[in-house]
Design an enzyme around this catalytic site. Structure first.
Site, PDB file in Angstrom:
ATOM      1  N   LYS A  82      -6.928  10.725   7.504  1.00  0.00           N
ATOM      2  CA  LYS A  82      -5.601  11.158   7.095  1.00  0.00           C
ATOM      3  C   LYS A  82      -4.535  10.527   7.979  1.00  0.00           C
ATOM      4  O   LYS A  82      -4.774  10.208   9.143  1.00  0.00           O
ATOM      5  CB  LYS A  82      -5.498  12.693   7.176  1.00  0.00           C
ATOM      6  CG  LYS A  82      -6.463  13.435   6.265  1.00  0.00           C
ATOM      7  CD  LYS A  82      -6.069  13.296   4.802  1.00  0.00           C
ATOM      8  CE  LYS A  82      -7.031  14.022   3.886  1.00  0.00           C
ATOM      9  NZ  LYS A  82      -8.313  13.346   3.700  1.00  0.00           N
ATOM     10  N   ASP A  83      -3.346  10.405   7.417  1.00  0.00           N
ATOM     11  CA  ASP A  83      -2.211   9.770   8.074  1.00  0.00           C
ATOM     12  C   ASP A  83      -1.814  10.519   9.342  1.00  0.00           C
ATOM     13  O   ASP A  83      -1.829  11.747   9.384  1.00  0.00           O
ATOM     14  CB  ASP A  83      -1.025   9.749   7.097  1.00  0.00           C
ATOM     15  CG  ASP A  83      -0.008   8.684   7.428  1.00  0.00           C
ATOM     16  OD1 ASP A  83       0.120   8.356   8.615  1.00  0.00           O
ATOM     17  OD2 ASP A  83       0.656   8.191   6.511  1.00  0.00           O
ATOM     18  N   ARG A  84      -1.445   9.773  10.357  1.00  0.00           N
ATOM     19  CA  ARG A  84      -0.961  10.375  11.600  1.00  0.00           C
ATOM     20  C   ARG A  84       0.455  10.929  11.436  1.00  0.00           C
ATOM     21  O   ARG A  84       0.780  11.999  11.954  1.00  0.00           O
ATOM     22  CB  ARG A  84      -0.982   9.327  12.714  1.00  0.00           C
ATOM     23  CG  ARG A  84      -0.417   9.830  14.026  1.00  0.00           C
ATOM     24  CD  ARG A  84      -0.420   8.750  15.090  1.00  0.00           C
ATOM     25  NE  ARG A  84       0.194   9.221  16.313  1.00  0.00           N
ATOM     26  CZ  ARG A  84       0.320   8.492  17.415  1.00  0.00           C
ATOM     27  NH1 ARG A  84      -0.144   7.255  17.431  1.00  0.00           N
ATOM     28  NH2 ARG A  84       0.900   8.986  18.482  1.00  0.00           N
TER      29      ARG A  84
END
EC number: 5.4.99.27
Length: 422
Positions: A82-84
């Site tokens: 998942k995106d930071r």
């Protein structure tokens, strides 16, 4: 080159003017909620937790959790990265001895930007063991929100006629500021480990922390000096430098990286090639929502593409296949190149073979004989995105979008077609 310059190489599917704006102005502007199959819970082998995280990469978060509770990070499984730069909810499995003791340790865990909620027991999670993700995205910085709303309606109407959104791999696959992952992957594929290392360690943008150290290393190749100058947060770069100092082998230096991290480079190159093929099909005016003779289509079940169930279209089956496409039972695919890839024939096959020739690569190269842990068999990927439950509305912050996407499909690619900001 930043991601906007990079993505300017790929064609939009719709011709209507975009609305501009900006996503990810704040972490709460991009919320992702993972959906995993119920079958995960048909076991009591592991502890299953729902993680809420912010400003953490998935792998870094898992390593930190494992370190705090005293287990090997390899005992922690996850279904998707998942995106930071977002608020994300995703599941992890913890499979180890003394699970009750681990559960107690987690109950008292305090990590900034991470919270864990116990949801039950289940099977070990592995990459890809998810159905998809729900997204809520706030688009800010619109000059005229009401006009943006009208333009959005126009874009969506056009895309509906064309079958959906183009299913490009999103910017997360390539890097948003240092867009180099695909270039590193190509060099690894060709067995140029030194070139790949110089690209990964030395490429700089001019406006990121650590750029001076990267620039100096690219110029001098001085590993000792690089270890003094590279900031501690560049942990993967530093791990490679230490391993190279020990072994004098860039191949071994790449092998020291966690497998999910080093595989990103090959996946990124595969993604670049897919995007190139998809863009060229659009450029040549070939439909994404109607099969041509020679195309490879995948089955669709309950609205979700079954990427490993594919068949090649012939002149004889063309009418039958397109009836299935219209009913939402099949989708036209593009190539995720690998050593076992099945290439299309007809116009799409011509595009696929042209791209391989242009890149100077052979499918057998994906066997990665010098570093077999990076071998990729390849496959097919649907050319269109068909978001489910797509809703949008105007608010004080800007426009709010909500939708669900199958696994491996990028919300940023949906928003790109609406924003057209590059």
């Amino acid at each position: 080159m930043d991601y906007k310059q990079f993505f300017s190489n790929f064609r939009y599917l719709s011709s209507s003017k975009g609305i501009g704006g900006k996503i990810k102005s704040k972490p709460e502007d991009f919320i992702v909620r993972e959906v995993i199959p119920r079958s995960v819970f048909r076991s009591d082998q592991c502890l299953i937790y729902l993680i809420k995280k912010q400003n953490w990469e998935t792998m870094a978060a898992i390593k930190e959790i494992a370190k705090r509770i005293g287990i090997d990070y390899k005992n922690v499984g996850f279904a998707g990265t998942k995106d930071r730069h977002a608020i994300t909810y995703q599941y992890i499995s913890i499979c180890s001895e003394n699970l009750e003791s681990i559960k107690e340790s987690i109950a008292s865990l305090n990590i900034e930007g991470i919270s864990l909620k116990f949801v039950g027991r289940g099977k070990p999670l592995k990459l890809g063991m998810l159905i998809g993700n729900h997204f809520q995205i706030i688009l800010r910085g619109l000059e005229d929100p009401e006009r943006a709303l009208e333009r959005t309606k126009k874009i969506l109407k056009e895309l509906k006629l064309k079958g959906g959104f183009p299913n490009y791999f999103g910017s997360q696959r390539f890097g948003e500021r240092r867009v180099i992952n695909h270039e590193v992957g190509k060099l690894l594929l060709k067995g140029d480990f030194e070139g790949a290392a110089l690209k990964f360690l030395g490429e700089y943008t001019g406006d990121m922390t650590g750029d001076e150290a990267r620039k100096d290393f690219l110029k001098t190749g001085d590993v000792e000096k690089a270890l003094e100058e590279f900031p501690n947060f560049l942990r993967y770069e530093r791990a490679m430098l230490y391993k190279y100092r020990e072994t004098r082998s860039w191949k071994k230096a790449f092998a020291v990286l966690p497998r999910p991290i080093v595989r990103i480079f090959i996946h990124s190159y595969q993604s670049y090639l897919f995007n190139k093929a998809l863009s060229r099909r659009i450029e040549e005016g070939l439909s994404l929502n109607e099969a041509l003779s020679g195309d490879i289509v995948c089955q669709v079940k309950k609205g979700l593409p079954i990427r490993n169930k594919t068949f090649k279209v012939t002149e004889r089956s063309l009418k039958f296949v397109n009836e299935r496409v219209k009913r939402g039972e099949a989708m036209v695919t593009g190539p995720v190149f690998g050593f076992a890839s099945r290439l299309a024939d007809g116009p799409m096959g011509k595009i696929e073979r042209e791209i391989l020739d242009e890149e100077g690569i052979d499918l057998n190269g994906f066997k990665m004989k010098q570093l077999p842990i990076l071998a990729e068999a390849g496959g097919r990927r649907e050319l269109l995105i068909k978001p489910r439950g797509f809703k949008y509305k105007s608010s004080e912050e800007g426009l709010i979008f909500r939708f669900f996407l199958p696994k491996g499909v990028y919300a940023t690619s949906v928003m790109r077609e609406i924003m057209k900001d590059h």
